[in-house]
Design a protein around this motif. Structure first.
Motif, PDB file in Angstrom:
ATOM      1  N   LEU A  41       0.633  -1.236   0.008  1.00 37.00           N
ATOM      2  CA  LEU A  41       0.058  -0.165  -0.086  1.00 37.00           C
ATOM      3  C   LEU A  41       0.960   1.334   0.012  1.00 37.00           C
ATOM      4  O   LEU A  41       0.969   1.695  -0.496  1.00 37.00           O
ATOM      5  CB  LEU A  41      -1.254   0.116   1.845  1.00 37.00           C
ATOM      6  CG  LEU A  41      -1.877  -0.526   1.022  1.00 37.00           C
ATOM      7  CD1 LEU A  41      -2.834  -0.741   2.515  1.00 37.00           C
ATOM      8  CD2 LEU A  41      -2.656  -0.969   0.252  1.00 37.00           C
ATOM      9  N   ASP A  42       1.354   0.958   0.827  1.00 37.63           N
ATOM     10  CA  ASP A  42       2.980   2.613   0.846  1.00 37.63           C
ATOM     11  C   ASP A  42       3.330   2.552  -0.589  1.00 37.63           C
ATOM     12  O   ASP A  42       4.030   3.398  -0.574  1.00 37.63           O
ATOM     13  CB  ASP A  42       3.896   1.852   1.712  1.00 37.63           C
ATOM     14  CG  ASP A  42       3.407   2.005   3.143  1.00 37.63           C
ATOM     15  OD1 ASP A  42       2.368   2.692   3.680  1.00 37.63           O
ATOM     16  OD2 ASP A  42       4.542   1.407   4.082  1.00 37.63           O
ATOM     17  N   VAL A  43       3.161   1.642  -1.267  1.00 40.54           N
ATOM     18  CA  VAL A  43       4.620   1.634  -2.264  1.00 40.54           C
ATOM     19  C   VAL A  43       2.931   2.140  -3.811  1.00 40.54           C
ATOM     20  O   VAL A  43       3.741   3.224  -4.011  1.00 40.54           O
ATOM     21  CB  VAL A  43       4.449   0.453  -3.817  1.00 40.54           C
ATOM     22  CG1 VAL A  43       5.041   0.813  -4.771  1.00 40.54           C
ATOM     23  CG2 VAL A  43       5.908   0.162  -2.219  1.00 40.54           C
ATOM     24  N   VAL A  44       2.293   1.874  -3.488  1.00 42.39           N
ATOM     25  CA  VAL A  44       1.193   1.933  -4.008  1.00 42.39           C
ATOM     26  C   VAL A  44       0.334   3.943  -4.354  1.00 42.39           C
ATOM     27  O   VAL A  44       0.636   4.539  -4.874  1.00 42.39           O
ATOM     28  CB  VAL A  44      -0.735   1.880  -4.161  1.00 42.39           C
ATOM     29  CG1 VAL A  44      -1.702   2.236  -4.710  1.00 42.39           C
ATOM     30  CG2 VAL A  44      -0.706  -0.046  -4.559  1.00 42.39           C
ATOM     31  N   LEU A 112      -1.578  -9.124   1.398  1.00 38.69           N
ATOM     32  CA  LEU A 112      -0.650  -7.747   1.524  1.00 38.69           C
ATOM     33  C   LEU A 112       0.975  -8.670   1.195  1.00 38.69           C
ATOM     34  O   LEU A 112       1.748  -7.619   1.537  1.00 38.69           O
ATOM     35  CB  LEU A 112      -0.783  -6.841   2.592  1.00 38.69           C
ATOM     36  CG  LEU A 112      -1.917  -6.280   2.229  1.00 38.69           C
ATOM     37  CD1 LEU A 112      -2.475  -5.334   3.105  1.00 38.69           C
ATOM     38  CD2 LEU A 112      -1.434  -5.007   0.672  1.00 38.69           C
ATOM     39  N   GLY A 113       1.361  -9.863   1.540  1.00 41.59           N
ATOM     40  CA  GLY A 113       2.504 -10.073   1.597  1.00 41.59           C
ATOM     41  C   GLY A 113       2.581 -11.691   2.792  1.00 41.59           C
ATOM     42  O   GLY A 113       1.351 -11.380   3.485  1.00 41.59           O
ATOM     43  N   GLU A 252       0.783  -4.253  -9.366  1.00 39.43           N
ATOM     44  CA  GLU A 252       1.710  -3.550 -10.396  1.00 39.43           C
ATOM     45  C   GLU A 252       2.716  -3.065  -8.958  1.00 39.43           C
ATOM     46  O   GLU A 252       4.478  -2.813  -8.806  1.00 39.43           O
ATOM     47  CB  GLU A 252       1.671  -2.488 -10.635  1.00 39.43           C
ATOM     48  CG  GLU A 252       3.092  -1.521 -11.150  1.00 39.43           C
ATOM     49  CD  GLU A 252       2.288   0.061 -12.428  1.00 39.43           C
ATOM     50  OE1 GLU A 252       3.310   0.638 -12.800  1.00 39.43           O
ATOM     51  OE2 GLU A 252       0.756   0.197 -12.378  1.00 39.43           O
ATOM     52  N   ALA A 253       2.469  -2.420  -7.645  1.00 42.66           N
ATOM     53  CA  ALA A 253       3.267  -2.588  -6.302  1.00 42.66           C
ATOM     54  C   ALA A 253       3.911  -3.505  -6.491  1.00 42.66           C
ATOM     55  O   ALA A 253       5.254  -3.789  -6.132  1.00 42.66           O
ATOM     56  CB  ALA A 253       2.452  -1.696  -5.018  1.00 42.66           C
ATOM     57  N   GLU A 254       3.374  -4.911  -6.128  1.00 40.49           N
ATOM     58  CA  GLU A 254       3.864  -6.022  -6.192  1.00 40.49           C
ATOM     59  C   GLU A 254       5.599  -6.083  -6.911  1.00 40.49           C
ATOM     60  O   GLU A 254       6.227  -6.829  -6.850  1.00 40.49           O
ATOM     61  CB  GLU A 254       3.279  -7.564  -6.311  1.00 40.49           C
ATOM     62  CG  GLU A 254       3.930  -8.782  -5.935  1.00 40.49           C
ATOM     63  CD  GLU A 254       3.019  -9.613  -6.293  1.00 40.49           C
ATOM     64  OE1 GLU A 254       3.645 -10.755  -6.910  1.00 40.49           O
ATOM     65  OE2 GLU A 254       2.191  -9.753  -6.363  1.00 40.49           O
ATOM     66  N   LYS A 255       5.150  -6.135  -7.975  1.00 38.49           N
ATOM     67  CA  LYS A 255       5.905  -6.135  -9.556  1.00 38.49           C
ATOM     68  C   LYS A 255       7.384  -5.213  -9.002  1.00 38.49           C
ATOM     69  O   LYS A 255       8.371  -5.189  -9.222  1.00 38.49           O
ATOM     70  CB  LYS A 255       5.837  -6.447 -10.843  1.00 38.49           C
ATOM     71  CG  LYS A 255       5.059  -6.670 -10.876  1.00 38.49           C
ATOM     72  CD  LYS A 255       4.322  -7.004 -12.568  1.00 38.49           C
ATOM     73  CE  LYS A 255       2.867  -7.650 -13.232  1.00 38.49           C
ATOM     74  NZ  LYS A 255       2.465  -7.339 -14.312  1.00 38.49           N
ATOM     75  N   ILE A 256       6.427  -3.939  -8.520  1.00 34.24           N
ATOM     76  CA  ILE A 256       7.700  -2.766  -8.177  1.00 34.24           C
ATOM     77  C   ILE A 256       8.786  -2.853  -7.036  1.00 34.24           C
ATOM     78  O   ILE A 256       9.805  -3.205  -7.232  1.00 34.24           O
ATOM     79  CB  ILE A 256       6.693  -1.643  -8.121  1.00 34.24           C
ATOM     80  CG1 ILE A 256       6.317  -0.869  -9.708  1.00 34.24           C
ATOM     81  CG2 ILE A 256       7.910  -0.610  -7.091  1.00 34.24           C
ATOM     82  CD1 ILE A 256       5.071   0.260  -9.126  1.00 34.24           C
ATOM     83  N   PHE A 292       6.350 -10.489  -0.747  1.00 33.98           N
ATOM     84  CA  PHE A 292       5.666  -9.000  -0.676  1.00 33.98           C
ATOM     85  C   PHE A 292       4.626  -9.277  -1.808  1.00 33.98           C
ATOM     86  O   PHE A 292       5.074  -9.071  -2.785  1.00 33.98           O
ATOM     87  CB  PHE A 292       6.054  -7.830  -0.567  1.00 33.98           C
ATOM     88  CG  PHE A 292       6.564  -7.579   0.083  1.00 33.98           C
ATOM     89  CD1 PHE A 292       5.700  -6.127   1.387  1.00 33.98           C
ATOM     90  CD2 PHE A 292       7.857  -7.296   0.271  1.00 33.98           C
ATOM     91  CE1 PHE A 292       6.697  -6.184   2.861  1.00 33.98           C
ATOM     92  CE2 PHE A 292       8.654  -6.883   1.824  1.00 33.98           C
ATOM     93  CZ  PHE A 292       7.925  -6.200   2.277  1.00 33.98           C
ATOM     94  N   THR A 293       3.930 -10.789  -2.035  1.00 33.37           N
ATOM     95  CA  THR A 293       2.540 -10.406  -2.831  1.00 33.37           C
ATOM     96  C   THR A 293       1.548 -10.017  -3.209  1.00 33.37           C
ATOM     97  O   THR A 293       1.029 -10.793  -1.783  1.00 33.37           O
ATOM     98  CB  THR A 293       2.865 -12.185  -3.320  1.00 33.37           C
ATOM     99  OG1 THR A 293       1.702 -12.767  -4.301  1.00 33.37           O
ATOM    100  CG2 THR A 293       2.878 -13.222  -1.239  1.00 33.37           C
ATOM    101  N   ILE A 294       0.368 -10.688  -4.015  1.00 34.29           N
ATOM    102  CA  ILE A 294      -0.950 -10.148  -3.495  1.00 34.29           C
ATOM    103  C   ILE A 294      -1.229 -11.616  -3.313  1.00 34.29           C
ATOM    104  O   ILE A 294      -2.959 -11.290  -3.342  1.00 34.29           O
ATOM    105  CB  ILE A 294      -1.282  -9.397  -4.568  1.00 34.29           C
ATOM    106  CG1 ILE A 294      -1.390  -9.913  -5.939  1.00 34.29           C
ATOM    107  CG2 ILE A 294      -0.908  -8.192  -3.906  1.00 34.29           C
ATOM    108  CD1 ILE A 294      -2.120  -8.846  -6.749  1.00 34.29           C
TER     109      ILE A 294
END
Length: 333
Positions: A41-44, A112-113, A252-256, A292-294
């Motif tokens: 969520l922080d990256v999002v 969220l992981g 996308e956040a997971e990939k980042i 960190f995976t959805i």
């Protein structure tokens, strides 16, 4: 040093956020708790990914971010219509899924992981769960109902029998992770144990007087989802474009994060306004125990065990029963 963000209590969440009402398509209000378990969520948030994917849906999405401590406040705020999406551990989500089945039909959006939570203590006499006594006090974010308490109840049932699964509820105290961490490190208070989570458990273990009693991975048999995001069927069904933008942002956040973990650590510090050393955050993000995976992992253990203990009335056939269909494509469990 521990940084604390403003925390909304249950009453504050209900009174302050309720005025926002139920959002229409193109608006989303999200609440998260404390810790690196919310890095996705922080990256999002840091990268404005919901807004980015909203534009792909032809929407200019307005995103509202809130900080709430404790699953009880999260759940009540969601049911009150004060929030669209909340986040907490797997057990609180399952409790609300069970409670609202056939009504609001709350389900999970995504994981969220997977990350371990450690039960820590500064009591040198406590080496195993059986060493805790009525003199000890275990800090948890939501006593009796949160992720840490439910995980402890599952292990307690295993060691002491199903009838005694609440054995340690009486010595558990609801306290936000930052405050519990400060108490355990400082010592001298009634709090001498803390069922912690990243990054707090790493801070606590830097103190030589603090040691680990057990890990949630020990209880669950391996890597398992810590926190999940969840919402009502109404929000899911009435806001398909906003929901898709949100889910795509999470993916996308997971990939980042996986592509550049040092950069993700910096995003955590920016968004959380954390005073933690960057090196420590990088160490946590790169910990091989953390993923960190959805995609949900081992969530069905909670559904199965808590239903057997009578905590849940409804029996789930699989993890897909309590996740919305957008999450069904992954190799979840």
């Amino acid at each position: 040093m521990i940084i604390k963000r403003p925390t909304l209590t249950l009453l504050a969440a209900a009174s302050v956020l309720l005025s926002l009402g139920v959002h229409a398509e193109g608006k989303i209000s999200i609440a998260q708790q404390f810790g690196i378990g919310y890095l996705i969520l922080d990256v999002v948030r840091d990268q404005n990914l919901i807004e980015k994917h909203g534009k792909e849906q032809g929407l200019d999405i307005k995103v509202e971010w809130n900080s709430i401590s404790g699953a009880t406040a999260m759940n009540e705020s969601l049911l009150a219509g004060a929030l669209d999406v909340v986040s907490a551990g797997v057990p609180p989500m399952l409790t609300l899924w069970d409670r609202t089945k056939g009504k609001q039909n709350v389900k999970a959006i995504a994981s969220l992981g997977s990350m371990p939570n450690y039960l820590l203590t500064n009591n040198p006499d406590v080496k195993t769960l059986k060493d805790f006594s009525e003199k000890d006090r275990i800090a948890v974010p939501a006593a009796g109902v949160g992720f840490q308490s439910r995980t402890l109840q599952i292990e307690t049932a295993k060691q002491f029998g199903d009838a005694n699964y609440k054995k340690f509820d009486d010595i558990s105290i609801s306290l936000a992770h930052p405050d519990a961490t400060a108490a355990l490190i400082a010592g001298g208070s009634e709090i001498n144990a803390h069922f912690s989570s990243p990054p707090f458990q790493y801070q606590e273990l830097l103190n030589p007087k603090v040691h680990k009693v057990l890990s949630s991975y020990d209880i669950l048999g391996g890597p398992a989802t810590f926190n999940v995001l969840y919402t009502t069927e109404k929000f899911h069904d009435e806001n398909p474009k906003t929901y898709k933008a949100f889910y795509d942002a999470l993916a996308e956040a997971e990939k980042i994060i996986k592509a550049d973990k040092p950069a993700a650590a910096q995003a955590y510090i920016r968004v959380e306004q954390s005073k933690l050393p960057l090196a420590l955050v990088e160490k946590i993000v790169q910990d091989p125990e953390i993923d960190f995976t959805i995609v949900p992992q081992r969530t069905y253990i909670y559904a199965e065990k808590l239903q057997a203990l009578g905590v849940l009335k409804n029996k789930a056939g699989s993890w897909k029963d309590y996740f919305f269909e957008e999450a069904h494509g992954g190799d979840g469990s």
